[in-house]
Design a protein around this motif. Structure first.
Motif, PDB file in Angstrom:
ATOM      1  N   UNK A 112       0.888  -1.141  -0.018  1.00 42.51           N
ATOM      2  CA  UNK A 112       0.119  -0.095  -0.081  1.00 42.51           C
ATOM      3  C   UNK A 112       0.900   1.140  -0.002  1.00 42.51           C
ATOM      4  N   UNK A 113       0.266   2.216  -0.538  1.00 47.80           N
ATOM      5  CA  UNK A 113       0.976   3.556  -0.605  1.00 47.80           C
ATOM      6  C   UNK A 113       1.167   4.082   0.767  1.00 47.80           C
ATOM      7  N   UNK A 114       2.490   4.480   1.529  1.00 46.71           N
ATOM      8  CA  UNK A 114       2.284   4.837   2.807  1.00 46.71           C
ATOM      9  C   UNK A 114       3.110   6.264   3.030  1.00 46.71           C
ATOM     10  N   UNK A 115       3.153   6.689   4.225  1.00 45.18           N
ATOM     11  CA  UNK A 115       3.830   8.175   4.532  1.00 45.18           C
ATOM     12  C   UNK A 115       5.053   7.538   4.869  1.00 45.18           C
ATOM     13  N   UNK A 116       6.125   8.521   4.188  1.00 43.95           N
ATOM     14  CA  UNK A 116       7.528   8.210   4.712  1.00 43.95           C
ATOM     15  C   UNK A 116       7.798   8.865   5.844  1.00 43.95           C
ATOM     16  N   UNK A 129       5.901  10.479  -0.034  1.00 38.83           N
ATOM     17  CA  UNK A 129       5.083   9.335  -0.209  1.00 38.83           C
ATOM     18  C   UNK A 129       5.923   8.075  -0.830  1.00 38.83           C
ATOM     19  N   UNK A 130       5.643   6.848  -0.144  1.00 44.34           N
ATOM     20  CA  UNK A 130       6.187   5.792  -0.316  1.00 44.34           C
ATOM     21  C   UNK A 130       5.425   4.808  -1.212  1.00 44.34           C
ATOM     22  N   UNK A 131       5.515   5.006  -2.405  1.00 46.74           N
ATOM     23  CA  UNK A 131       4.425   4.496  -3.373  1.00 46.74           C
ATOM     24  C   UNK A 131       4.493   2.681  -3.395  1.00 46.74           C
ATOM     25  N   UNK A 132       3.217   2.417  -3.376  1.00 48.48           N
ATOM     26  CA  UNK A 132       3.313   0.838  -3.487  1.00 48.48           C
ATOM     27  C   UNK A 132       3.975  -0.023  -4.548  1.00 48.48           C
ATOM     28  N   UNK A 133       4.782  -0.961  -4.384  1.00 42.67           N
ATOM     29  CA  UNK A 133       5.273  -1.585  -5.446  1.00 42.67           C
ATOM     30  C   UNK A 133       6.718  -1.237  -5.698  1.00 42.67           C
ATOM     31  N   UNK A 134       7.252  -0.125  -4.821  1.00 45.43           N
ATOM     32  CA  UNK A 134       8.607   0.490  -5.286  1.00 45.43           C
ATOM     33  C   UNK A 134       9.728  -0.665  -4.938  1.00 45.43           C
ATOM     34  N   UNK A 135       9.502  -1.522  -4.131  1.00 49.40           N
ATOM     35  CA  UNK A 135      10.567  -2.229  -3.563  1.00 49.40           C
ATOM     36  C   UNK A 135      10.371  -3.628  -4.613  1.00 49.40           C
ATOM     37  N   UNK A 136       9.120  -4.096  -4.719  1.00 51.16           N
ATOM     38  CA  UNK A 136       8.945  -5.343  -5.598  1.00 51.16           C
ATOM     39  C   UNK A 136       7.548  -5.239  -6.337  1.00 51.16           C
ATOM     40  N   UNK A 137       7.226  -5.975  -7.221  1.00 51.82           N
ATOM     41  CA  UNK A 137       6.081  -6.042  -8.011  1.00 51.82           C
ATOM     42  C   UNK A 137       5.584  -7.425  -7.463  1.00 51.82           C
ATOM     43  N   UNK A 138       4.278  -7.769  -7.198  1.00 46.63           N
ATOM     44  CA  UNK A 138       3.916  -9.216  -7.211  1.00 46.63           C
ATOM     45  C   UNK A 138       4.682 -10.051  -8.158  1.00 46.63           C
ATOM     46  N   UNK A 139       5.249 -11.116  -7.840  1.00 51.50           N
ATOM     47  CA  UNK A 139       5.820 -12.196  -8.827  1.00 51.50           C
ATOM     48  C   UNK A 139       7.159 -11.754  -9.103  1.00 51.50           C
ATOM     49  N   UNK A 140       7.584 -10.796  -8.537  1.00 55.14           N
ATOM     50  CA  UNK A 140       9.242 -10.545  -8.830  1.00 55.14           C
ATOM     51  C   UNK A 140       9.817 -11.570  -8.107  1.00 55.14           C
ATOM     52  N   UNK A 141      11.139 -11.847  -8.684  1.00 56.95           N
ATOM     53  CA  UNK A 141      11.968 -12.954  -8.284  1.00 56.95           C
ATOM     54  C   UNK A 141      12.736 -12.036  -7.042  1.00 56.95           C
TER      55      UNK A 141
END
Ligand SMILES: Nc1nc2c(c(=O)[nH]1)N[C@H]1C(S)=C(S)[C@@H](COP(=O)(O)OP(=O)(O)OC[C@H]3O[C@@H](n4cnc5c(N)ncnc54)[C@H](O)[C@@H]3O)O[C@H]1N2
Ligand code: MOO
Length: 393
Positions: free
Chosen positions: A53-57, A129-141
């Protein structure tokens, strides 16, 4: 007497280890907090976007549109109501942002009074803003099969929502330390030496991916040597007794057992007398010379690739760094030299003092084992090195 060239010995040990893999009792899933140090036996994929989820930094306010904003109640911090344009709601670091948030205003950069909030300095759209998926997307290795798992891998897969990972079963290693003259406590009498291996080998073997099933000390005794090389294990590592004197039984015991000699001495210094053999039941035998530094050099030459092969890892390739100083040729022999990475801009490898075959002080101060090729090396030329099982370099 000539043995295998050093690169050939390593390659043979890796092949022998890989051939051992099918006899291990299979991989299993274990909880993530226990996985560090084990070898991952599956590709680990992210089960969700990370963060999901997008969260506050920062601590402050979620704002929508440009300053000033009308302050609205924060509501349920886990499920905030959407923000209308030109409104703001208080948020804490890590909290989900309301839909409609265009930026986060840090608490120290806002002035709130009478239900109105103003920015005290310019605010960029998307700020903090820490956007959703910045570190990994679902299914990433996240972790590739064959990776030696570290505490950082464990944390990386845990925060992605993974509870358990499949790990390769670790080969059961039996350590057999020989020598009548070896004592385990106190200051030794003349003619006796303190054991270097019990403090060193279990941790080193674990660091190479083996599971130490037993540590056994025996004297220079042929009958006990025969028993130990036939004991239940995937890999038996012996120390000492590789020579040809009357007190040295390891070589003859291995030959009489009918084990297949895969490496019979290595063209290296130190560690030349080391052996690698395969028993009829498929288990491997590694005989390390008694001189402690020679034993470590042989351990990294034979046991490290064998354990990598047995646990499904890629063949360990020596890495390279500039030589910090020249080394003259030594025809026909690779030299494994405890070395430090120079603490200067060159990062060159510099040999440690007190690194004779029977010494441990040089190794204790070393970052790596430099591998000097038979033809020698000039200062500044790239030279191979092996990481130490306990080092982070
Ligand atoms: N005539 C020859 N003699 C030797 C040769 C050779 O080619 N021809 N090779 C030398 C080399 S190189 C080495 S290495 C050693 C190998 O010896 P072994 O594997 O038979 O080992 P030992 O004789 O049992 O011990 C050698 C040395 O290491 C000390 N040692 C043994 N165990 C421990 C221990 N647990 N902790 C600390 N130190 C240990 C032992 O006391 C000896 O000093 O042979 C050379 N000789
Ligand atoms: O090579 Mo020995 O292995 O000198 O100590």
């Amino acid at each position: 007497m000539a043995g295998s060239p050093w690169p050939a010995a390593r390659a043979a040990a890796y092949r022998a280890g890989a051939a051992l893999a099918p006899r291990l009792d299979g991989s299993r899933r274990i909880p993530v907090p226990e996985c560090s140090g084990r070898v991952c036996a599956e590709d680990v994929l992210a089960p969700m976007d990370l963060p999901h989820f997008a969260s506050s930094a920062m601590d402050g306010w979620a704002v929508s549109g440009p300053s000033p904003w009308r302050l609205v109640p924060a509501g349920d911090p886990r499920r905030p109501a959407p923000l209308e344009s030109r409104t703001a709601a208080a948020v804490l670091t890590g909290a989900p942002l309301p839909a409609g948030t265009t930026a986060v205003l840090r608490s120290e950069r806002g002035d709130a009074s009478a239900g109105l909030l103003r920015a005290t300095e310019p605010l960029r759209d998307g700020a903090d803003i820490r956007p959703a998926g910045r570190e990994a997307s679902r299914g990433d290795l996240l972790v590739r099969a064959g990776t030696r798992l570290t505490p950082a891998h464990a944390a990386a897969v845990a925060v992605a929502g993974v509870d358990a990972v499949r790990v390769a079963s670790a080969p059961r290693v039996r350590l057999v330390l020989t020598g009548d003259e070896v004592v385990e406590t106190g200051v030794p009498e003349p003619g006796y030496v303190r054991d270097a291996f019990r403090p060193l080998l279990p941790a080193a073997v674990a660091g190479l991916g083996g599971e130490v099933a037993a540590v056994v000390r025996i004297g220079d005794d042929r009958r006990r040597t025969d028993e130990e090389i036939a004991a239940a294990a995937d890999l038996v590592i012996l120390t000492g007794g590789t020579g040809r004197s009357r007190a040295d039984h390891v070589r003859a015991a291995i030959e009489d057992l009918g084990a297949e000699l895969l490496v019979d001495q290595i063209d290296m210094r130190p560690g030349h007398p080391a052996l690698l053999a395969r028993r009829a039941d498929g288990a491997l035998l590694v005989a390390l010379p008694g001189n402690p530094l020679a034993a470590v050099a042989a351990l990294l030459t034979l046991a490290a690739p064998a354990l990598a092969g047995a646990t499904g890892r890629a063949e360990p390739r020596p890495r390279r760094a500039p030589a910090g100083e020249p080394h003259a040729p030594l025809p026909g022999r690779h030299r494994l030299v405890p070395s430090v990475v120079a603490d200067d801009a060159t990062g060159g490898l510099v040999a440690c003092d007190r690194a004779g075959p029977g010494m441990m002080r040089g190794l204790a101060g070393a970052d790596v084992l430099m591998v000097v090729p038979p033809e020698g090396i000039e200062a500044g030329e790239p030279v191979e090195f092996l990481p130490l099982p306990w080092s982070t370099r």
